[in-house]
Design a protein around this motif. Structure first.
Motif, mmCIF file in Angstrom:
data_model
loop_
_atom_site.group_PDB
_atom_site.id
_atom_site.type_symbol
_atom_site.label_atom_id
_atom_site.label_comp_id
_atom_site.label_asym_id
_atom_site.label_seq_id
_atom_site.Cartn_x
_atom_site.Cartn_y
_atom_site.Cartn_z
ATOM 1 N N MET A 29 0.840 -1.188 0.000
ATOM 2 C CA MET A 29 0.000 0.000 0.000
ATOM 3 C C MET A 29 0.879 1.243 0.000
ATOM 4 S SD MET A 29 -2.792 1.206 2.836
ATOM 5 C CE MET A 29 -1.553 1.494 4.079
ATOM 6 N N ARG A 30 0.511 2.233 -0.801
ATOM 7 C CA ARG A 30 1.247 3.490 -0.856
ATOM 8 C C ARG A 30 0.567 4.543 0.017
ATOM 9 N NH1 ARG A 30 1.086 5.170 -6.822
ATOM 10 N NH2 ARG A 30 -1.106 4.711 -6.380
ATOM 11 N N LEU A 31 1.353 5.509 0.467
ATOM 12 C CA LEU A 31 0.802 6.602 1.270
ATOM 13 C C LEU A 31 -0.265 7.356 0.491
ATOM 14 C CD1 LEU A 31 0.855 8.388 3.790
ATOM 15 C CD2 LEU A 31 2.766 9.645 2.759
ATOM 16 N N ARG A 32 -0.076 7.485 -0.808
ATOM 17 C CA ARG A 32 -1.043 8.189 -1.650
ATOM 18 C C ARG A 32 -2.424 7.533 -1.563
ATOM 19 N NH1 ARG A 32 0.154 11.425 -5.800
ATOM 20 N NH2 ARG A 32 2.282 10.596 -5.914
ATOM 21 N N ARG A 34 5.544 6.379 -1.098
ATOM 22 C CA ARG A 34 6.189 5.530 -0.096
ATOM 23 C C ARG A 34 5.260 4.383 0.314
ATOM 24 N NH1 ARG A 34 9.559 8.595 4.631
ATOM 25 N NH2 ARG A 34 11.120 9.629 3.323
ATOM 26 N N PRO A 35 5.825 3.194 0.533
ATOM 27 C CA PRO A 35 4.972 2.084 0.985
ATOM 28 C C PRO A 35 4.611 2.225 2.461
ATOM 29 C CG PRO A 35 7.258 1.377 0.814
ATOM 30 C CD PRO A 35 7.212 2.772 0.265
ATOM 31 N N VAL A 36 3.390 1.871 2.786
ATOM 32 C CA VAL A 36 2.929 1.808 4.178
ATOM 33 C C VAL A 36 2.751 0.337 4.506
ATOM 34 C CG1 VAL A 36 1.127 2.438 5.820
ATOM 35 C CG2 VAL A 36 1.797 4.043 4.016
ATOM 36 N N ALA A 37 3.589 -0.167 5.395
ATOM 37 C CA ALA A 37 3.613 -1.606 5.656
ATOM 38 C C ALA A 37 2.862 -1.996 6.920
ATOM 39 C CB ALA A 37 5.060 -2.089 5.761
ATOM 40 N N ARG A 38 2.545 -1.004 7.775
ATOM 41 C CA ARG A 38 1.918 -1.329 9.057
ATOM 42 C C ARG A 38 0.793 -0.358 9.369
ATOM 43 N NH1 ARG A 38 7.223 -2.562 9.441
ATOM 44 N NH2 ARG A 38 7.736 -4.617 10.299
ATOM 45 N N ASN A 39 0.050 -0.672 10.428
ATOM 46 C CA ASN A 39 -1.042 0.186 10.862
ATOM 47 C C ASN A 39 -0.491 1.469 11.484
ATOM 48 O OD1 ASN A 39 -2.781 -1.795 10.037
ATOM 49 N ND2 ASN A 39 -2.971 -2.726 12.063
ATOM 50 N N ALA A 40 -1.395 2.394 11.794
ATOM 51 C CA ALA A 40 -0.995 3.677 12.376
ATOM 52 C C ALA A 40 -0.534 3.492 13.821
ATOM 53 C CB ALA A 40 -2.158 4.658 12.320
ATOM 54 N N TYR A 41 0.381 4.389 14.236
ATOM 55 C CA TYR A 41 0.872 4.383 15.615
ATOM 56 C C TYR A 41 0.724 5.797 16.162
ATOM 57 C CZ TYR A 41 4.027 4.061 19.614
ATOM 58 O OH TYR A 41 4.555 4.095 20.881
ATOM 59 N N GLY A 83 12.505 5.056 10.210
ATOM 60 C CA GLY A 83 12.003 4.618 8.913
ATOM 61 C C GLY A 83 10.496 4.624 8.787
ATOM 62 N N VAL A 84 9.810 5.552 9.469
ATOM 63 C CA VAL A 84 8.353 5.595 9.359
ATOM 64 C C VAL A 84 7.957 6.073 7.965
ATOM 65 C CG1 VAL A 84 8.154 6.050 11.828
ATOM 66 C CG2 VAL A 84 8.140 7.963 10.215
ATOM 67 N N ALA A 85 6.722 5.784 7.587
ATOM 68 C CA ALA A 85 6.258 6.144 6.243
ATOM 69 C C ALA A 85 5.825 7.603 6.163
ATOM 70 C CB ALA A 85 5.105 5.235 5.828
ATOM 71 N N PRO A 132 10.025 8.704 20.227
ATOM 72 C CA PRO A 132 9.349 7.397 20.293
ATOM 73 C C PRO A 132 10.047 6.307 19.476
ATOM 74 C CG PRO A 132 8.292 8.739 18.643
ATOM 75 C CD PRO A 132 9.453 9.556 19.167
ATOM 76 N N ALA A 133 11.306 6.526 19.077
ATOM 77 C CA ALA A 133 11.964 5.628 18.118
ATOM 78 C C ALA A 133 11.964 4.178 18.583
ATOM 79 C CB ALA A 133 13.394 6.104 17.864
ATOM 80 N N ARG A 134 12.137 3.952 19.899
ATOM 81 C CA ARG A 134 12.249 2.563 20.367
ATOM 82 C C ARG A 134 10.948 1.783 20.232
ATOM 83 N NH1 ARG A 134 12.363 5.891 24.813
ATOM 84 N NH2 ARG A 134 10.822 5.540 26.482
ATOM 85 N N TYR A 135 9.838 2.485 20.000
ATOM 86 C CA TYR A 135 8.547 1.808 19.852
ATOM 87 C C TYR A 135 8.138 1.634 18.388
ATOM 88 C CZ TYR A 135 8.250 3.150 24.764
ATOM 89 O OH TYR A 135 8.507 3.318 26.103
ATOM 90 N N LEU A 136 8.986 2.061 17.479
ATOM 91 C CA LEU A 136 8.637 2.045 16.060
ATOM 92 C C LEU A 136 9.370 0.918 15.341
ATOM 93 C CD1 LEU A 136 8.840 5.896 15.412
ATOM 94 C CD2 LEU A 136 6.782 4.531 15.840
ATOM 95 N N ALA A 137 8.690 0.294 14.385
ATOM 96 C CA ALA A 137 9.284 -0.805 13.620
ATOM 97 C C ALA A 137 9.642 -0.392 12.205
ATOM 98 C CB ALA A 137 8.319 -1.994 13.574
ATOM 99 N N GLY A 138 9.145 0.763 11.750
ATOM 100 C CA GLY A 138 9.405 1.209 10.388
ATOM 101 C C GLY A 138 8.256 0.863 9.463
ATOM 102 N N GLY A 139 7.933 1.790 8.564
ATOM 103 C CA GLY A 139 6.870 1.546 7.601
ATOM 104 C C GLY A 139 5.490 1.944 8.074
ATOM 105 N N GLU A 140 5.344 2.453 9.310
ATOM 106 C CA GLU A 140 4.030 2.841 9.809
ATOM 107 C C GLU A 140 3.789 4.339 9.611
ATOM 108 O OE1 GLU A 140 6.139 1.612 13.493
ATOM 109 O OE2 GLU A 140 6.994 2.260 11.597
ATOM 110 N N VAL A 141 2.515 4.745 9.752
ATOM 111 C CA VAL A 141 2.130 6.158 9.769
ATOM 112 C C VAL A 141 1.995 6.571 11.232
ATOM 113 C CG1 VAL A 141 0.342 7.840 9.197
ATOM 114 C CG2 VAL A 141 0.972 6.069 7.542
ATOM 115 N N VAL A 142 2.734 7.605 11.636
ATOM 116 C CA VAL A 142 2.705 8.079 13.019
ATOM 117 C C VAL A 142 1.713 9.237 13.121
ATOM 118 C CG1 VAL A 142 4.038 9.162 14.862
ATOM 119 C CG2 VAL A 142 5.052 7.326 13.498
#
Length: 562
Positions: A1-4, A25-32, A73-75, A39-49
């Motif tokens: 899925m793309r951010l667009r 950009r690809p969005v690989a995960r749900n919103a956080y 590496g958030v989206a 909050p970097a230690r709680y992020l996996a990358g690819g999510e929308v914050v």
């Protein structure tokens, strides 16, 4: 899925404030959702914050917050305007510097609405992907059922079917530069489609016809591919359960097989990357194995008939018919291999084994089949039929140049299992059908001789043995020992009580072809002393060393005792 896809989804618009060129950009995960400054230690990358900007105490905080998100590496970042009003310019500038897409979440839009929008788009895309995957799998299964070869439906890159020694069965180049023509395995075998069951049939035709024997340079692969294949095979055989995962040379591989546990002599699937396609590939391999099971049963009966014809020294017409039924050429040369695989050593399957220079534990559940193991050993030698006869496995190979590849494959297998021992005898090439029965007898005698040798790999070629060694190999061990003991026991007893060194004197005298001068010089003795010892040997053994026949008896006794 793309951010667009998220931003253009029907509903209240979400204005883009920064990163207009990054909307694909690809969005690989749900919103956080977070209001932490870092909050970097709680992020996996690819999510929308999503943030309400409660972390902002001063303009400099925007740089700290955005740098943490970009490093994770958030989206994208969505800034809510419900509590603190419009998005501040310092946050927009920070996102532009870090090329992080930023969109505003108007006061009338809740974070729950944005999260639901992302979930809806993600679910739709995943469902579409699942449907496409199911349709693709059905198509591949249908092609296999229609008679397609496994290699025809296999991915061209990133997945392989490998043998237990790391030889490529199906798949593209494993590493390094590939040779021209069909893919080849680490030991030089052509990549072909094959059944992937854990247990091989008692008889099976493997390989492709080879008239000249040996391997051409085009059949070989790079050392890097060979090493990688061997490491993957070792990781497979070490696994207690499947699927398994390993990391080799900085690359991650997922390993699996149609069997529940690793099988020595069997084949396995290696998939590079995240392994998402592993289940589908295992299913294809299992279907291919099931499709070939009936053919294996037929091939087993044909192989048994060929072996029976050779053992009975049948009429050449009958032998030719048996060869033809097995798919082997009726014209020579042919090579016969007789082998056995022993795993009853003191170490046991569960003991630590020295693999690839490091101590590793071989799976205690590891098991194997002698016919399948020998099938793998001769797979690169050319067209071959393998038949099991009790504890022995016999392979008839169309071609020559078998000895060196056989030793190399046996070495690979025993490097994984410290308790395993591979013993094999290889005949001289039979130039025609009439010579096949003799070749079988030669291979059996060479195998018997190999059994007497030390070491975990004992592969003996008939042409490596002197004629008397072959004759002795055909004599039962108990008979050989009794013959040697009857002639040599008096010499051992005399040496033990008188320290006379008669046994070594006899060995040296025969090695010097009965030359008194050469023997005395080799042993640093006076010739008269040597003559005295030879007379004593004659008295104790009842054999006259001036007689050629008696010399032969003593020579064979020494060879039988060695």
């Amino acid at each position: 899925m793309r951010l667009r896809d998220v931003l253009e989804h029907p509903g209240v618009p979400l204005p883009v404030l920064a990163g207009h060129g990054e909307l694909d950009r690809p969005v690989a995960r749900n919103a956080y959702t977070t209001d932490l400054l870092d909050p970097a230690r709680y992020l996996a990358g690819g999510e929308v914050v999503l943030t309400g900007m409660m972390w902002r105490r001063e303009p400099a905080d925007s740089e700290v917050f955005v740098a943490a998100l970009a490093g994770a590496g958030v989206a994208a970042l969505g800034a809510g305007e419900a509590l603190l009003g419009p998005v501040p310019a310092d946050l927009v500038d920070a996102c532009r510097r870090h090329r992080l897409p930023l969109f505003a979440v108007p006061a009338e839009v809740s974070f729950r609405d944005v999260t639901d929008r992302i979930d809806t788009v993600l679910w739709a895309e995943r469902e579409a992907g699942a449907v496409a995957a199911r349709n693709r799998r059905r198509g591949l299964v249908a092609r296999l059922a229609a008679g397609a070869d496994l290699a025809e439906v296999w991915p061209t890159d990133g997945a392989w079917v490998l043998s237990c020694t790391g030889r490529i069965i199906v798949g593209g180049p494993l590493g390094g530069r590939a040779a021209s023509g069909p893919p080849a395995g680490p030991l030089g075998g052509r990549a072909t489609s094959g059944a992937l069951g854990g247990r091989a049939a008692a008889g099976r035709t493997v390989g492709s016809p080879a008239t000249g024997g040996g391997l051409t340079e085009a059949d070989r692969v790079s050392p890097a591919a060979s090493a990688l294949g061997a490491k993957l095979a070792a990781a497979f055989l070490r696994a207690d359960t499947l699927p398994a995962r390993c990391r080799i040379d900085g690359r991650e591989f997922h390993l699996d097989a149609p069997t529940l546990t690793p099988t020595l002599g069997g084949r396995f699937i290696a998939c590079a990357g995240d392994g998402t396609a592993l289940d589908e590939l295992v299913e294809l391999a299992a279907l291919d194995a099931a499709r070939h099971e009936r053919a294996r049963q037929v091939e087993a009966r044909l192989a048994d008939r060929l072996l029976a014809a050779l053992a009975a020294n049948a009429d050449p017409i009958e032998t030719s018919a048996a060869l033809n039924a097995c798919g082997l050429p009726t014209t020579g040369p042919h090579t016969v291999v007789v082998a056995s695989f022993d795993t009853t050593g003191p170490a046991g399957f569960g003991e630590s084994a020295r693999i690839l220079g490091r101590d590793r534990a071989v799976s205690p559940k590891l098991h194997g089949d002698a016919a399948a193991i020998v099938e793998e050993m001769v797979a690169q030698a050319g067209a071959a039929v393998v038949a099991a006869d009790g504890t022995l496995v016999t392979a008839v190979i169309a071609g020559t140049g078998v000895l060196a590849p056989l030793r190399e494959t046996a070495r690979r297998m025993t490097s994984v299992l410290r308790s395993a021992r591979v013993t094999a005898g290889v005949s001289e090439p039979a130039t025609n059908v009439i010579g096949l029965a003799t070749a079988l007898a030669q291979a059996r005698h060479a195998h018997d001789y190999a059994l007497e040798r030390e070491g975990r790999v004992s592969v003996v070629g008939c042409d490596e043995l002197a004629s008397h060694d072959l004759l002795l190999a055909g004599v039962p061990r108990a008979v050989r020992q009794a013959f040697a003991e009857r002639l040599l026991a008096p010499l051992r007893a005399y040496d033990s009580s008188h320290n006379a060194d008669l046994l070594r004197t006899l060995q040296t005298f025969l090695a010097c072809d009965g030359s008194w001068t050469r023997c005395a010089s080799a042993m640093h003795l006076h010739v008269n002393t040597l003559r005295y010892r030879i007379r004593r040997i004659a008295d104790l053994t009842g054999r006259d060393l001036d007689s050629f026949a008696d010399r032969v008896d003593l020579f064979l006794a020494l060879r039988a005792a060695s």
